[in-house]
Design a protein around this motif. Sequence first.
Motif, PDB file in Angstrom:
ATOM      1  N   LEU A  47       0.819  -1.206   0.000  1.00 27.13           N
ATOM      2  CA  LEU A  47       0.000   0.000   0.000  1.00 27.13           C
ATOM      3  C   LEU A  47       0.857   1.260   0.000  1.00 27.13           C
ATOM      4  CD1 LEU A  47      -2.691  -1.178   2.560  1.00 27.13           C
ATOM      5  CD2 LEU A  47      -3.113  -0.622   0.157  1.00 27.13           C
ATOM      6  N   THR A  48       1.924   1.251   0.790  1.00 28.20           N
ATOM      7  CA  THR A  48       2.803   2.415   0.827  1.00 28.20           C
ATOM      8  C   THR A  48       3.431   2.657  -0.539  1.00 28.20           C
ATOM      9  OG1 THR A  48       3.286   2.123   3.186  1.00 28.20           O
ATOM     10  CG2 THR A  48       4.850   3.425   1.910  1.00 28.20           C
ATOM     11  N   ALA A  49       3.870   1.589  -1.203  1.00 26.19           N
ATOM     12  CA  ALA A  49       4.468   1.724  -2.531  1.00 26.19           C
ATOM     13  C   ALA A  49       3.452   2.291  -3.521  1.00 26.19           C
ATOM     14  CB  ALA A  49       4.985   0.374  -3.014  1.00 26.19           C
ATOM     15  N   TYR A  50       2.212   1.836  -3.430  1.00 29.18           N
ATOM     16  CA  TYR A  50       1.170   2.328  -4.330  1.00 29.18           C
ATOM     17  C   TYR A  50       0.918   3.818  -4.122  1.00 29.18           C
ATOM     18  CZ  TYR A  50      -3.447   3.230  -6.308  1.00 29.18           C
ATOM     19  OH  TYR A  50      -4.484   3.779  -7.010  1.00 29.18           O
ATOM     20  N   PHE A  51       0.648   4.212  -2.881  1.00 31.11           N
ATOM     21  CA  PHE A  51       0.300   5.607  -2.627  1.00 31.11           C
ATOM     22  C   PHE A  51       1.479   6.548  -2.861  1.00 31.11           C
ATOM     23  CE2 PHE A  51      -3.177   3.696   0.048  1.00 31.11           C
ATOM     24  CZ  PHE A  51      -4.219   4.183  -0.732  1.00 31.11           C
ATOM     25  N   LYS A  52       2.699   6.096  -2.593  1.00 28.67           N
ATOM     26  CA  LYS A  52       3.875   6.924  -2.867  1.00 28.67           C
ATOM     27  C   LYS A  52       4.025   7.164  -4.367  1.00 28.67           C
ATOM     28  CE  LYS A  52       5.496   7.648   1.288  1.00 28.67           C
ATOM     29  NZ  LYS A  52       5.429   9.034   1.871  1.00 28.67           N
TER      30      LYS A  52
END
Length: 233
Positions: free
Chosen positions: A120-125
Amino acid sequence: MSNRTKDFESVPRTEDGIFEFQRRNKAPHRLSRPFPQFHHCPFLGLIGGEKWCVGCLLHPAMPGNNGVDYRSLSWYGEMACRTYFCPTTKKLPGVYQSILIVVIDNWYDFGLIVTEHSLLTAYFKEVESRLGRRIAASDYTQNFLAKSAFKEFAELKSKWPYRRHDAPGPCNFFFENGLYPRPDVFRATPDIRLSPYENILRELDSGFSSAKEIEAADQLLDDLFLKAERALM
């Protein structure tokens, strides 16, 4: 799970009754488990008035339990069930958690994606990098296109076509004790290049047999990020 929930409604709220229910739901004929050394709780069921939310059948708020906390009869015990929170609660920024709650309204998809704090962090970043700004939960509240773009990405957990053959399926071992570490992306041949989405591919348990496959995977992700970018501009 709905059958298990219905079955529990008629279980006598005694130690013998609850342990007999536990025995029935741990029988050898149950589906094989993706993580053999992980305890799969037989008291997981559907809770709430509409039976739409996954939760604990032994919880004192569960109808039929009359306010009594029966979680002490479970494998982990009452204290562990009451105090444990998965790593997402600390490692995933609050704004991303809020977006999950706003957007994902299907308990199955939510359950698969919510423990994936690295994914999720990779997606939103990536979305924020494309927008040139931080995102907020309000970006998604009334934005149907942004919601749709994120839902499509979340559904990759169950629909990812490039999952490596030895992956445990769409589930995630979210305990960070090193028991089931997630391996790097599998590449069958040395000519398969690295991807700009390498972190995302790893978190999706990816494996590729050809350079053509990883190109297709990158294009799939490009298209999803472009949808998100256009919706949030």
